[in-house]
Design a protein around this motif. Sequence first.
Motif, short mmCIF file in Angstrom:
data_model
loop_
_atom_site.label_atom_id
_atom_site.label_comp_id
_atom_site.label_asym_id
_atom_site.label_seq_id
_atom_site.Cartn_x
_atom_site.Cartn_y
_atom_site.Cartn_z
N VAL A 206 -8.88 -31.41 -4.79
CA VAL A 206 -9.09 -32.25 -5.87
C VAL A 206 -9.09 -33.82 -5.44
CG1 VAL A 206 -7.88 -33.20 -8.03
CG2 VAL A 206 -7.71 -30.80 -7.28
N LYS A 207 -8.35 -34.18 -4.32
CA LYS A 207 -8.06 -35.60 -3.91
C LYS A 207 -8.13 -35.45 -2.41
CE LYS A 207 -5.98 -37.18 -7.97
NZ LYS A 207 -4.90 -38.18 -8.35
N PRO A 208 -9.32 -35.38 -1.62
CA PRO A 208 -9.37 -35.38 -0.31
C PRO A 208 -8.95 -36.49 0.40
CG PRO A 208 -11.60 -35.14 -1.14
CD PRO A 208 -10.69 -35.24 -2.48
N GLU A 209 -9.17 -37.72 -0.30
CA GLU A 209 -8.61 -39.02 0.67
C GLU A 209 -7.13 -38.86 0.25
OE1 GLU A 209 -9.27 -39.32 -3.81
OE2 GLU A 209 -10.79 -39.02 -2.09
N LYS A 210 -6.48 -38.36 -0.57
CA LYS A 210 -5.01 -38.28 -0.60
C LYS A 210 -4.55 -37.27 0.36
CE LYS A 210 -1.22 -38.21 -4.11
NZ LYS A 210 -1.13 -37.91 -5.47
N GLN A 211 -5.21 -36.39 0.60
CA GLN A 211 -4.73 -35.20 1.50
C GLN A 211 -4.89 -35.84 2.91
OE1 GLN A 211 -7.43 -32.16 2.37
NE2 GLN A 211 -6.19 -30.72 3.20
N GLN A 212 -5.99 -36.44 3.36
CA GLN A 212 -6.04 -37.26 4.52
C GLN A 212 -4.90 -38.33 4.84
OE1 GLN A 212 -9.97 -38.93 4.55
NE2 GLN A 212 -11.05 -37.13 4.99
N GLN B 234 -15.60 -33.93 15.47
CA GLN B 234 -15.18 -32.66 15.08
C GLN B 234 -13.83 -32.20 15.77
OE1 GLN B 234 -18.76 -30.72 15.42
NE2 GLN B 234 -19.58 -31.30 13.21
N GLU B 235 -13.99 -32.33 16.73
CA GLU B 235 -12.62 -32.01 17.94
C GLU B 235 -11.65 -32.71 17.71
OE1 GLU B 235 -14.10 -32.49 22.04
OE2 GLU B 235 -15.56 -30.94 21.77
N MET B 236 -11.49 -33.90 17.27
CA MET B 236 -10.37 -34.55 16.83
C MET B 236 -9.84 -34.18 15.54
SD MET B 236 -9.39 -36.98 19.18
CE MET B 236 -8.39 -38.01 18.12
N LYS C 34 -6.20 -32.22 14.78
CA LYS C 34 -5.23 -32.87 13.76
C LYS C 34 -4.94 -31.91 12.77
CE LYS C 34 -6.08 -35.63 9.76
NZ LYS C 34 -7.05 -36.87 9.19
N ARG C 35 -5.81 -30.85 12.54
CA ARG C 35 -5.67 -29.59 11.40
C ARG C 35 -4.38 -28.77 12.12
NH1 ARG C 35 -11.11 -28.29 11.18
NH2 ARG C 35 -12.00 -29.92 10.37
N VAL C 36 -4.56 -28.51 13.48
CA VAL C 36 -3.82 -27.65 14.16
C VAL C 36 -2.28 -28.21 14.11
CG1 VAL C 36 -3.19 -26.86 16.56
CG2 VAL C 36 -5.78 -26.56 15.49
N MET C 37 -2.22 -29.64 14.61
CA MET C 37 -1.20 -30.30 14.43
C MET C 37 -0.42 -30.29 13.10
SD MET C 37 -1.90 -33.47 16.83
CE MET C 37 -0.15 -34.35 17.06
#
Length: 154
Positions: free
Chosen positions: A87-93, A59-61, A65-68
């Motif tokens: 819509v596509k979480p894997e594409k977002q990642q 969760q910290e990582m 990542k979100r902050v960066m």
Amino acid sequence: SSPSPCWLKTFSGAARLSTQRGFGAMNAAEERRAKEMATKQAASEQDMQKMAEQRQQQQEMEEKKRVMVRSLLEPEALERLNRLGMVKPEKQQHIEAMLLHLAQSGQIQEKVGDAGLVQIIEKVDASRPSTSSVKFQRKRRGDDDEDDIDLDNL
């Protein structure tokens, strides 16, 4: 009190000994089971603690990542990326990983706007083969000639 026969004293003493030994043997078995259960419980508690620590680290990582990513994108681009993630979480990642890689390699010098994000999304789409496709499959009937009305021979 009347004197008890000798055989009664011997019998009651033997019964007392066998009863004490029986309880002792049962207690040793119960003790062994209790120790085994306590060991298993301690091991499972340690496993649960390790899993909780790993979950917390993950969760910290994710938060880092979100902050960066937030620091790399302008608000409109971040909003677009978040909508894409719904819509596509894997594409977002995948796009977030690509953004972080581009930033670490020095290819991103300033905040990425909406148009820049669209270009990155298009690059990702071009590099990945399309996995979704629509295929129409019509039902075929056997020999339709029998069902046709012959209008020529009327």
